[in-house]
Design a protein around this motif. Structure first.
Motif, PDB file in Angstrom:
ATOM      1  N   MET A 603       0.849  -1.190   0.000  1.00 53.70           N
ATOM      2  CA  MET A 603       0.000   0.000   0.000  1.00 53.70           C
ATOM      3  C   MET A 603       0.887   1.243   0.000  1.00 53.70           C
ATOM      4  SD  MET A 603      -1.530  -2.672   1.578  1.00 53.70           S
ATOM      5  CE  MET A 603      -1.167  -2.542   3.323  1.00 53.70           C
ATOM      6  N   GLY A 604       0.639   2.140  -0.915  1.00 59.77           N
ATOM      7  CA  GLY A 604       1.414   3.376  -0.991  1.00 59.77           C
ATOM      8  C   GLY A 604       0.497   4.588  -1.127  1.00 59.77           C
ATOM      9  N   GLU A 605       0.935   5.698  -0.561  1.00 55.71           N
ATOM     10  CA  GLU A 605       0.143   6.935  -0.637  1.00 55.71           C
ATOM     11  C   GLU A 605       1.072   8.134  -0.700  1.00 55.71           C
ATOM     12  OE1 GLU A 605      -3.503   9.322   1.654  1.00 55.71           O
ATOM     13  OE2 GLU A 605      -2.563   7.557   2.589  1.00 55.71           O
ATOM     14  N   ALA A 606       0.680   9.132  -1.483  1.00 62.81           N
ATOM     15  CA  ALA A 606       1.404  10.404  -1.554  1.00 62.81           C
ATOM     16  C   ALA A 606       0.376  11.522  -1.609  1.00 62.81           C
ATOM     17  CB  ALA A 606       2.301  10.446  -2.796  1.00 62.81           C
ATOM     18  N   ASN A 607       0.477  12.459  -0.661  1.00 62.88           N
ATOM     19  CA  ASN A 607      -0.427  13.611  -0.703  1.00 62.88           C
ATOM     20  C   ASN A 607       0.319  14.866  -0.302  1.00 62.88           C
ATOM     21  OD1 ASN A 607      -0.619  13.977   2.224  1.00 62.88           O
ATOM     22  ND2 ASN A 607      -1.881  12.131   2.226  1.00 62.88           N
ATOM     23  N   HIS A 608      -0.256  16.005  -0.632  1.00 64.43           N
ATOM     24  CA  HIS A 608       0.397  17.282  -0.310  1.00 64.43           C
ATOM     25  C   HIS A 608      -0.646  18.394  -0.270  1.00 64.43           C
ATOM     26  CE1 HIS A 608       4.368  19.174   0.181  1.00 64.43           C
ATOM     27  NE2 HIS A 608       3.744  20.270  -0.206  1.00 64.43           N
ATOM     28  N   TYR A 609      -0.366  19.382   0.620  1.00 62.06           N
ATOM     29  CA  TYR A 609      -1.198  20.582   0.751  1.00 62.06           C
ATOM     30  C   TYR A 609      -0.392  21.792   0.281  1.00 62.06           C
ATOM     31  CZ  TYR A 609      -4.100  17.759   3.935  1.00 62.06           C
ATOM     32  OH  TYR A 609      -4.901  16.790   4.496  1.00 62.06           O
ATOM     33  N   TRP A 610      -1.042  22.638  -0.524  1.00 59.31           N
ATOM     34  CA  TRP A 610      -0.410  23.877  -0.974  1.00 59.31           C
ATOM     35  C   TRP A 610      -1.341  25.058  -0.704  1.00 59.31           C
ATOM     36  CZ3 TRP A 610      -0.282  19.514  -4.115  1.00 59.31           C
ATOM     37  CH2 TRP A 610       0.985  19.025  -4.463  1.00 59.31           C
ATOM     38  N   PRO A 611      -0.907  26.071   0.070  1.00 56.78           N
ATOM     39  CA  PRO A 611      -1.704  27.302   0.147  1.00 56.78           C
ATOM     40  C   PRO A 611      -1.552  28.058  -1.170  1.00 56.78           C
ATOM     41  CG  PRO A 611       0.319  27.509   1.441  1.00 56.78           C
ATOM     42  CD  PRO A 611       0.280  26.095   0.936  1.00 56.78           C
ATOM     43  N   VAL A 612      -2.669  28.402  -1.791  1.00 55.30           N
ATOM     44  CA  VAL A 612      -2.616  29.016  -3.122  1.00 55.30           C
ATOM     45  C   VAL A 612      -3.100  30.459  -3.113  1.00 55.30           C
ATOM     46  CG1 VAL A 612      -2.758  26.854  -4.390  1.00 55.30           C
ATOM     47  CG2 VAL A 612      -4.869  27.971  -3.662  1.00 55.30           C
ATOM     48  N   GLY A 613      -3.187  31.052  -1.908  1.00 52.16           N
ATOM     49  CA  GLY A 613      -3.567  32.454  -1.809  1.00 52.16           C
ATOM     50  C   GLY A 613      -5.033  32.639  -1.486  1.00 52.16           C
ATOM     51  N   GLY A 614      -5.316  33.735  -0.779  1.00 53.59           N
ATOM     52  CA  GLY A 614      -6.688  34.061  -0.445  1.00 53.59           C
ATOM     53  C   GLY A 614      -7.328  33.102   0.535  1.00 53.59           C
ATOM     54  N   GLY A 615      -6.523  32.308   1.248  1.00 58.95           N
ATOM     55  CA  GLY A 615      -7.077  31.339   2.179  1.00 58.95           C
ATOM     56  C   GLY A 615      -7.412  29.990   1.549  1.00 58.95           C
ATOM     57  N   PHE A 616      -7.270  29.880   0.212  1.00 57.17           N
ATOM     58  CA  PHE A 616      -7.541  28.612  -0.464  1.00 57.17           C
ATOM     59  C   PHE A 616      -6.352  27.667  -0.279  1.00 57.17           C
ATOM     60  CE2 PHE A 616     -10.333  31.553  -2.575  1.00 57.17           C
ATOM     61  CZ  PHE A 616     -11.476  30.818  -2.859  1.00 57.17           C
ATOM     62  N   VAL A 617      -6.655  26.380  -0.129  1.00 57.10           N
ATOM     63  CA  VAL A 617      -5.619  25.364   0.022  1.00 57.10           C
ATOM     64  C   VAL A 617      -5.915  24.230  -0.964  1.00 57.10           C
ATOM     65  CG1 VAL A 617      -4.540  23.683   1.557  1.00 57.10           C
ATOM     66  CG2 VAL A 617      -5.228  25.910   2.451  1.00 57.10           C
ATOM     67  N   LEU A 618      -4.919  23.903  -1.784  1.00 58.39           N
ATOM     68  CA  LEU A 618      -5.050  22.795  -2.739  1.00 58.39           C
ATOM     69  C   LEU A 618      -4.484  21.530  -2.118  1.00 58.39           C
ATOM     70  CD1 LEU A 618      -5.567  21.619  -5.600  1.00 58.39           C
ATOM     71  CD2 LEU A 618      -3.257  22.413  -6.210  1.00 58.39           C
ATOM     72  N   ASP A 621      -3.964  13.932  -3.624  1.00 60.86           N
ATOM     73  CA  ASP A 621      -3.675  12.665  -2.961  1.00 60.86           C
ATOM     74  C   ASP A 621      -3.736  11.542  -3.987  1.00 60.86           C
ATOM     75  OD1 ASP A 621      -3.488  10.930  -0.438  1.00 60.86           O
ATOM     76  OD2 ASP A 621      -5.276  10.134  -1.420  1.00 60.86           O
ATOM     77  N   GLY A 622      -2.782  10.632  -3.892  1.00 56.32           N
ATOM     78  CA  GLY A 622      -2.786   9.450  -4.740  1.00 56.32           C
ATOM     79  C   GLY A 622      -2.494   8.214  -3.919  1.00 56.32           C
ATOM     80  N   GLN A 623      -3.218   7.134  -4.169  1.00 53.37           N
ATOM     81  CA  GLN A 623      -3.026   5.884  -3.431  1.00 53.37           C
ATOM     82  C   GLN A 623      -3.000   4.712  -4.400  1.00 53.37           C
ATOM     83  OE1 GLN A 623      -5.740   5.337  -0.079  1.00 53.37           O
ATOM     84  NE2 GLN A 623      -6.064   7.547   0.066  1.00 53.37           N
ATOM     85  N   VAL A 624      -2.241   3.693  -4.034  1.00 54.13           N
ATOM     86  CA  VAL A 624      -2.189   2.484  -4.836  1.00 54.13           C
ATOM     87  C   VAL A 624      -2.072   1.287  -3.897  1.00 54.13           C
ATOM     88  CG1 VAL A 624       0.335   2.580  -5.095  1.00 54.13           C
ATOM     89  CG2 VAL A 624      -1.041   1.325  -6.767  1.00 54.13           C
ATOM     90  N   GLY A 625      -2.729   0.207  -4.253  1.00 52.06           N
ATOM     91  CA  GLY A 625      -2.633  -1.035  -3.495  1.00 52.06           C
ATOM     92  C   GLY A 625      -2.455  -2.211  -4.448  1.00 52.06           C
ATOM     93  N   TYR A 626      -1.592  -3.136  -4.070  1.00 53.04           N
ATOM     94  CA  TYR A 626      -1.338  -4.275  -4.971  1.00 53.04           C
ATOM     95  C   TYR A 626      -0.994  -5.497  -4.127  1.00 53.04           C
ATOM     96  CZ  TYR A 626       0.639  -7.118  -8.722  1.00 53.04           C
ATOM     97  OH  TYR A 626       0.889  -8.143  -9.609  1.00 53.04           O
ATOM     98  N   GLY A 627      -1.473  -6.672  -4.551  1.00 50.52           N
ATOM     99  CA  GLY A 627      -1.181  -7.898  -3.831  1.00 50.52           C
ATOM    100  C   GLY A 627      -0.963  -9.072  -4.762  1.00 50.52           C
ATOM    101  N   GLU A 628      -0.139 -10.018  -4.326  1.00 53.56           N
ATOM    102  CA  GLU A 628       0.123 -11.239  -5.086  1.00 53.56           C
ATOM    103  C   GLU A 628       0.420 -12.387  -4.123  1.00 53.56           C
ATOM    104  OE1 GLU A 628       3.243 -11.164  -7.896  1.00 53.56           O
ATOM    105  OE2 GLU A 628       2.124 -10.012  -9.412  1.00 53.56           O
ATOM    106  N   ALA A 629       0.171 -13.585  -4.582  1.00 53.90           N
ATOM    107  CA  ALA A 629       0.635 -14.768  -3.859  1.00 53.90           C
ATOM    108  C   ALA A 629       2.083 -15.039  -4.257  1.00 53.90           C
ATOM    109  CB  ALA A 629      -0.242 -15.962  -4.190  1.00 53.90           C
ATOM    110  N   TYR A 630       2.824 -15.699  -3.380  1.00 53.50           N
ATOM    111  CA  TYR A 630       4.219 -16.003  -3.696  1.00 53.50           C
ATOM    112  C   TYR A 630       4.555 -17.401  -3.161  1.00 53.50           C
ATOM    113  CZ  TYR A 630       5.742 -15.348   1.152  1.00 53.50           C
ATOM    114  OH  TYR A 630       5.928 -15.488   2.501  1.00 53.50           O
TER     115      TYR A 630
END
Length: 795
Positions: A603-618, A621-630
């Motif tokens: 399971m992996g995740e990457a997210n970030h917050y950016w203040p873009v002016g005027g009080g707005f925040v962008l 977020d991205g997530q990925v999940g993967y599984g296999e038998a071994y």
């Protein structure tokens, strides 16, 4: 006038002293006390037994007693060698009532009244009441309400008390009818007024209130006007005059500002003078004003701030950087000099905590990166603040420094926190046509008994699902922040007669893990767990592919040893409502050799917050999940697509699911992804409408691969100024679950858009989403859900 006032005061004090020859005071008697104790009077009285009392000393004693504001009259006399003090106490304020105030909150009004000396329990002073009346009128004038009236009413009560009733008639704010800027030729009115808070009436004024006059707003707008020009090279810009005219009915305002634009200047040279401390080439990297550039005041201020910041990081907490522009009006150039005064290097004597009534000092102190006895560092202080904010125990964190009295090289650092509930007591009751009554309850505490430890206990029950969980985590098992946690779970699921994959699953699990910090922003998590999972599938009720898989592996009870390894990189500046920074995380769970089915999940995740002016925040977020038998495990028997001797596939009970209130919003929880029909109705894949033979809907079974992406913009709203209490956002979600990685097809991704409210309500954290699917499939329509919410109640 001052001499006359002084003479009148002296005469009034003298009148309260009966003429007598100086004498030695053998005793003191106070007459007239009812509410104030004699001991209190003696504390303020500058005369003691055995003192020789003269007329001057008597006058000084009267002044001292008047200064206490306890008395409306004080008189001194003597009986032989006994000093007799006769006083008349001022009444006390028994009750203070405010009526009619809407524009200013009552708690703000009471705070201001208390600072003036007008609050319940205090001594009543008529002069204070007059000052309060004038101050309230001034505050309303600053808000553009010139029709305001403030009428105080004083009612005498028994036992020398009064009740004060302050009646406020706010009236309506004066509205701006004209707002003219005179003298601008380089820029249009529209350009220079774009960021103004003040404006004439328009279609949005009912919401923004920008047409309501306020002295503070106008002052701020004129400062923005000056910044607008000076940031574009007009170094000699000035506001010549400002005229504010109010209509006779006090309902309309006419504003005119006369400006002198001046000329555009360029920077001829930049100098660094004073005591530089650091090498000049290092400081030059912090200078944002370059020779030949157009003059820009914002860059000048940024340069001063950056130099002060780097000096503050090495102990010069009170460094001053003064920009000195020298204008050559003939050449239209600016010679910029930054004069640096580092002051004395300071050390931290003591770190003090305030406001933590529930949380132990040690819990805060172990998060501090500014230590006692070390050189002051602003970077360490800022990092300490972020670490405290991310704990989630505090609504607000402020860190101040104060010089130690009598020293120039020592400061005390004061950490002021405002605690909020770190625990929740959550109850839920719901109903659905598939699962009937749904009950859930949980108790969690992220700051158990103020120790910083966390625990939670929860239970959930519906017609097909029961679950009990318990967990505990100590983040400081060792002094270097290695933490240990434990988790135990029991769950039983029977999906019979639902739209979900019909099978029964009974699981018992226990795990323990260590949290290991490797830097200020990075940490590892290592864990080991054991679970026993009894799975019952049913012919003609459970999807055939699941029945075949279990028959092929030949086990109904699955035992699993799991090892977990996780990493996270966290730079967020807050816990509940971050505005900058982000989170990177990756974790792997492995069913170790000896388990019934050997598999791994990532399971992996990457997210970030950016203040873009005027009080707005962008927020992205991205997530990925993967599984296999071994491993070399193979099927013991052949059933359906699972052939004896072939390697195991990823177990279906570990599948990823998509959709839900914290996933792809607008769809019911865990309903996106692969769907199949049960065997008795023909089995296989559902038709284009998502139904199987017999008309019922296909059942979601999840998959071994999942992706999720979110783009969200947090929107500042005037009535939601405290983002730690509530915030509103607009979002777009994209994602889905797939049978495996090879089955991934971007055209199969589902998407939704909508708005969301996050609110720290009195009942607890509340999330409400309104989402509309914008990319779906006919087989998903049955699972669409426009409004979704989840909540709990704090304790």
């Amino acid at each position: 006038m001052k001499r006359i006032a002084a003479l009148l005061l002296l005469a009034s004090l003298s009148a309260n002293v009966l003429a007598f020859e100086p004498f030695v005071v053998s005793d003191i008697r106070i007459d007239g006390l009812s509410r104030i104790s004699a001991g209190t009077v003696y504390t303020y009285l500058p005369v003691n037994k055995g003192d020789r009392l003269t007329d001057e000393e008597a006058a000084r004693a009267i002044r001292a007693l008047y200064d206490t504001k306890f008395f409306s009259d004080v008189e001194l006399s003597r009986e032989g060698s006994i000093l007799v003090i006769k006083v008349v106490e001022r009444p006390s304020i028994a009750k203070l009532t405010l009526r009619g105030n809407k524009d200013i909150k009552e708690e703000d009004l009471r705070k201001g009244l208390k600072e003036i000396g007008l609050s319940e329990g205090e001594t009543f002073d008529r002069l204070s009441l007059d000052r309060v009346q004038q101050e309230l009128i001034r505050q309303y004038y600053n808000r553009g309400k010139y029709n305001v009236s403030v009428d105080p009413h004083v009612t005498r009560l028994d036992r020398n008390r009064v009740a004060i009733d302050i009646e406020i008639r706010e009236g309506k704010a004066a509205r701006i009818k004209q707002l003219n800027i005179v003298g601008n030729t380089a820029f249009t009115d529209k350009d220079i007024r774009e960021d103004f808070e003040s404006d004439t009436s328009n279609l949005m004024s009912w919401y923004s209130k920008d047409d309501q006059y306020s002295r503070e707003k106008l002052s701020g707008d004129l400062e923005k006007l000056q910044s607008y020009y000076m940031d574009r090279g007009y170094a000699d810009f000035g506001v010549d005059s400002t005229q504010v005219t109010i209509a006779p009915d006090k309902r309309a305002m006419y504003i005119a500002a006369s400006i002198k634009e001046g000329e555009v200047y360029t920077v001829s040279d930049v100098h660094l003078l004073g005591e530089l401390i650091l090498p000049e080439e290092v400081l030059r990297k912090l200078v944002f004003v370059k020779k030949g550039d157009t003059f820009n005041r914002a860059r000048v201020e940024a340069t001063s701030d950056s130099i002060k910041s780097i000096l503050a990081n090495i102990g010069y907490a009170y460094a001053k950087v003064t920009p000195v522009p020298k204008l050559d009006k003939d050449k239209r150039t600016v010679d910029m000099t930054f004069f640096i005064e580092p002051g004395q290097r300071v050390y931290v004597r003591r770190v003090v905590f305030q406001g933590n009534t529930r949380t132990e000092d040690d819990v805060l102190r172990r998060e501090m990166r500014q230590l006692e006895g070390t050189v002051y560092s602003q970077a360490a202080v800022d990092r300490s603040k972020i670490r405290l904010q991310r704990l989630g125990y505090f609504k607000k964190v402020d860190i101040d420094k104060q010089r130690v009295p009598g020293t120039q090289d020592a400061v005390d650092v004061t950490v002021k926190v405002e605690e909020q509930s770190a625990g929740s007591l959550m109850f839920g009751v719901g109903y659905s046509q598939y699962s009937g009554m749904i009950l859930n309850a949980s108790v969690s505490q992220n700051n158990f008994l103020g120790t910083g430890d966390s625990f939670s206990v929860g239970a959930e029950h519906s017609s097909y699902y029961s679950r009990v969980t318990a967990s505990y985590y100590n983040p400081y098992l060792t002094d270097n922040n290695i933490g240990i946690g434990y988790s135990a779970t029991y769950s039983k699921t029977d999906y019979g007669n639902t739209d979900f994959a019909n099978y029964e699953n009974s699981t018992k699990a226990f795990s323990t893990y260590l949290g290991i910090p490797i830097s200020e922003t990075d940490g590892l998590r290592v864990g080991l767990g054991l679970s026993s999972n009894k799975i019952n599938t049913y012919q003609n009720i459970t999807p055939q592919v699941l029945v075949d898989y279990q028959n092929a592996i030949g086990n109904r009870t699955v035992h699993t040893w799991t090892g977990t390894l996780g990493w996270n990189h966290d730079t967020r500046n807050g816990y509940w409502a971050p505005t900058r920074g982000g989170l990177l995380s990756a974790s792997t769970e492995v069913a170790l050799p000896g388990s019934t089915v050997q598999y791994w999940k990532f399971m992996g995740e990457a997210n970030h917050y950016w203040p873009v002016g005027g009080g707005f925040v962008l927020y992205l977020d991205g997530q990925v999940g993967y599984g296999e038998a071994y491993g070399n495990q193979t099927y013991s028997r052949t059933f359906g697509d699972f052939v004896a001797g072939q390697p195991y596939d990823f177990p279906f009970w570990e599948n990823f699911y998509s959709g839900g209130v914290r996933d792809v919003r607008g769809f019911q929880d865990n309903t996106l992804g692969p769907k199949v029909c049960i065997g008795s109705a023909g089995g296989g894949t559902p038709n284009a409408n998502g139904t199987c033979n017999g008309g019922y809907y296909a059942q979601p079974i999840g998959g071994a691969f999942k992706v999720l992406g979110t783009a969200q913009v947090f929107i500042p709203l005037p009535f939601l100024k405290d983002i730690n209490t509530a915030r509103v956002s607009a979002f777009v979600d994209v994602g889905n679950a797939f049978r495996n990685y090879q089955s991934f097809d971007a055209s199969d991704l589902r998407a939704s858009a909508g708005i969301a409210l996050q609110w720290q309500a009195p009942i607890g954290p509340l999330i409400i989403n309104f989402a509309v699917p914008i990319r779906s499939d006919p087989m998903d329509r049955h699972y669409e859900e426009r409004i979704q919410f989840t909540f709990g109640s704090n304790f």
